[in-house]
Design a protein around this motif. Structure first.
Motif, PDB file in Angstrom:
ATOM      1  N   CYS A  21       0.840  -1.205   0.000  1.00  0.00           N
ATOM      2  CA  CYS A  21       0.000   0.000   0.000  1.00  0.00           C
ATOM      3  C   CYS A  21       0.870   1.249   0.000  1.00  0.00           C
ATOM      4  N   GLY A  22       0.453   2.215  -0.780  1.00  0.00           N
ATOM      5  CA  GLY A  22       1.190   3.472  -0.873  1.00  0.00           C
ATOM      6  C   GLY A  22       0.396   4.629  -0.294  1.00  0.00           C
ATOM      7  N   PHE A  23       0.746   5.832  -0.740  1.00  0.00           N
ATOM      8  CA  PHE A  23       0.118   7.050  -0.231  1.00  0.00           C
ATOM      9  C   PHE A  23      -1.405   6.998  -0.307  1.00  0.00           C
ATOM     10  N   GLU A  24      -1.921   6.688  -1.478  1.00  0.00           N
ATOM     11  CA  GLU A  24      -3.367   6.779  -1.696  1.00  0.00           C
ATOM     12  C   GLU A  24      -4.145   5.790  -0.826  1.00  0.00           C
ATOM     13  N   ARG A  25      -3.701   4.551  -0.762  1.00  0.00           N
ATOM     14  CA  ARG A  25      -4.419   3.540   0.011  1.00  0.00           C
ATOM     15  C   ARG A  25      -4.326   3.833   1.508  1.00  0.00           C
ATOM     16  N   LEU A  26      -3.145   4.202   2.002  1.00  0.00           N
ATOM     17  CA  LEU A  26      -2.990   4.501   3.419  1.00  0.00           C
ATOM     18  C   LEU A  26      -3.774   5.756   3.805  1.00  0.00           C
ATOM     19  N   HIS A  27      -3.764   6.751   2.935  1.00  0.00           N
ATOM     20  CA  HIS A  27      -4.550   7.960   3.178  1.00  0.00           C
ATOM     21  C   HIS A  27      -6.033   7.606   3.249  1.00  0.00           C
ATOM     22  N   SER A  28      -6.484   6.737   2.361  1.00  0.00           N
ATOM     23  CA  SER A  28      -7.877   6.307   2.356  1.00  0.00           C
ATOM     24  C   SER A  28      -8.227   5.563   3.645  1.00  0.00           C
ATOM     25  N   LEU A  29      -7.346   4.690   4.119  1.00  0.00           N
ATOM     26  CA  LEU A  29      -7.582   3.986   5.375  1.00  0.00           C
ATOM     27  C   LEU A  29      -7.665   4.956   6.553  1.00  0.00           C
ATOM     28  N   CYS A  30      -6.802   5.957   6.554  1.00  0.00           N
ATOM     29  CA  CYS A  30      -6.817   6.952   7.628  1.00  0.00           C
ATOM     30  C   CYS A  30      -8.133   7.723   7.646  1.00  0.00           C
ATOM     31  N   MET A  38      -6.376  14.605   8.151  1.00  0.00           N
ATOM     32  CA  MET A  38      -4.947  14.488   7.863  1.00  0.00           C
ATOM     33  C   MET A  38      -4.162  15.781   8.056  1.00  0.00           C
ATOM     34  N   ASP A  39      -4.787  16.934   7.847  1.00  0.00           N
ATOM     35  CA  ASP A  39      -4.013  18.176   7.932  1.00  0.00           C
ATOM     36  C   ASP A  39      -3.708  18.601   9.371  1.00  0.00           C
ATOM     37  N   ILE A  54       6.854  -1.778   9.087  1.00  0.00           N
ATOM     38  CA  ILE A  54       5.824  -0.847   9.522  1.00  0.00           C
ATOM     39  C   ILE A  54       5.881   0.372   8.618  1.00  0.00           C
ATOM     40  N   LYS A  55       4.756   1.057   8.530  1.00  0.00           N
ATOM     41  CA  LYS A  55       4.685   2.301   7.781  1.00  0.00           C
ATOM     42  C   LYS A  55       3.993   3.337   8.639  1.00  0.00           C
ATOM     43  N   ALA A  56       4.431   4.567   8.494  1.00  0.00           N
ATOM     44  CA  ALA A  56       3.804   5.692   9.182  1.00  0.00           C
ATOM     45  C   ALA A  56       3.528   6.769   8.141  1.00  0.00           C
ATOM     46  N   ILE A  57       2.373   7.394   8.260  1.00  0.00           N
ATOM     47  CA  ILE A  57       2.011   8.461   7.339  1.00  0.00           C
ATOM     48  C   ILE A  57       1.541   9.655   8.167  1.00  0.00           C
ATOM     49  N   PHE A  58       1.941  10.846   7.748  1.00  0.00           N
ATOM     50  CA  PHE A  58       1.504  12.062   8.414  1.00  0.00           C
ATOM     51  C   PHE A  58       1.620  13.235   7.448  1.00  0.00           C
ATOM     52  N   TYR A  59       0.972  14.326   7.802  1.00  0.00           N
ATOM     53  CA  TYR A  59       0.986  15.541   6.997  1.00  0.00           C
ATOM     54  C   TYR A  59       1.934  16.519   7.675  1.00  0.00           C
ATOM     55  N   ASP A  60       2.932  17.029   6.940  1.00  0.00           N
ATOM     56  CA  ASP A  60       3.931  17.915   7.540  1.00  0.00           C
ATOM     57  C   ASP A  60       3.695  19.397   7.265  1.00  0.00           C
ATOM     58  N   GLY A  61       2.554  19.744   6.681  1.00  0.00           N
ATOM     59  CA  GLY A  61       2.257  21.144   6.378  1.00  0.00           C
ATOM     60  C   GLY A  61       2.350  21.448   4.897  1.00  0.00           C
ATOM     61  N   THR A  62       3.114  20.642   4.178  1.00  0.00           N
ATOM     62  CA  THR A  62       3.240  20.844   2.729  1.00  0.00           C
ATOM     63  C   THR A  62       2.742  19.646   1.935  1.00  0.00           C
ATOM     64  N   GLY A  63       2.623  18.505   2.582  1.00  0.00           N
ATOM     65  CA  GLY A  63       2.162  17.305   1.893  1.00  0.00           C
ATOM     66  C   GLY A  63       2.266  16.088   2.790  1.00  0.00           C
ATOM     67  N   LEU A  64       1.792  14.963   2.275  1.00  0.00           N
ATOM     68  CA  LEU A  64       1.861  13.710   3.034  1.00  0.00           C
ATOM     69  C   LEU A  64       3.280  13.160   3.020  1.00  0.00           C
ATOM     70  N   VAL A  65       3.700  12.645   4.159  1.00  0.00           N
ATOM     71  CA  VAL A  65       5.011  12.021   4.297  1.00  0.00           C
ATOM     72  C   VAL A  65       4.766  10.562   4.662  1.00  0.00           C
TER      73      VAL A  65
END
Length: 137
Positions: A21-30, A38-39, A54-65
């Protein structure tokens, strides 16, 4: 590092995921499964099925990391060891990233009944050495 921001919270997805799973799928799960906004910049943690990644996803102010970590030796902790918790503290998140296992102490309430019950009003008089002040109590 991303873990040093004030007010940061860390949420754990309750199921193992496919690590492809990449950005789009993990963002969708969140957004859809965890009802995340997310923001706000909080960290969302995902465990792999084989506990090697493990994977971690977060928004840093300019985009998803998206951060991905693979253990070379050993495994990450299992989701069952979190005992259904959906949020971990930042110190626990750091430990998880380093491969530690987070365990919550289990308190056996039956042992508390065996402890002697001393009322707070009963206090023993203590003889203090000369020079020590004794506060009235």
């Amino acid at each position: 590092m991303f873990l040093d921001r004030k007010g940061l919270r860390a949420f754990v997805y309750r199921e193992s995921i496919d690590m492809r799973c990449g950005f789009e799928r993990l963002h969708s799960l969140c957004v859809h499964q965890m009802q995340a906004i997310m923001d706000q910049g909080h960290v969302y943690l995902f465990f792999g099925k084989n506990r090697k990644r493990i994977k971690a996803i977060f928004y840093d102010g300019t985009g998803l990391v998206l951060i991905s970590k693979r253990m070379e030796k050993g495994n990450f902790m299992s989701l069952a060891e979190l005992l259904g918790r959906s949020e971990v503290s930042l110190s626990e998140l750091k430990l998880i990233f380093h491969g530690s296992v987070i365990r919550t102490p289990i308190v056996d309430r039956s042992m508390a009944a065996l402890a002697p019950q001393i009322p707070v009003t009963q206090r023993e008089a203590v003889d203090l050495p000369q020079g020590f002040l004794q506060t009235p109590g």
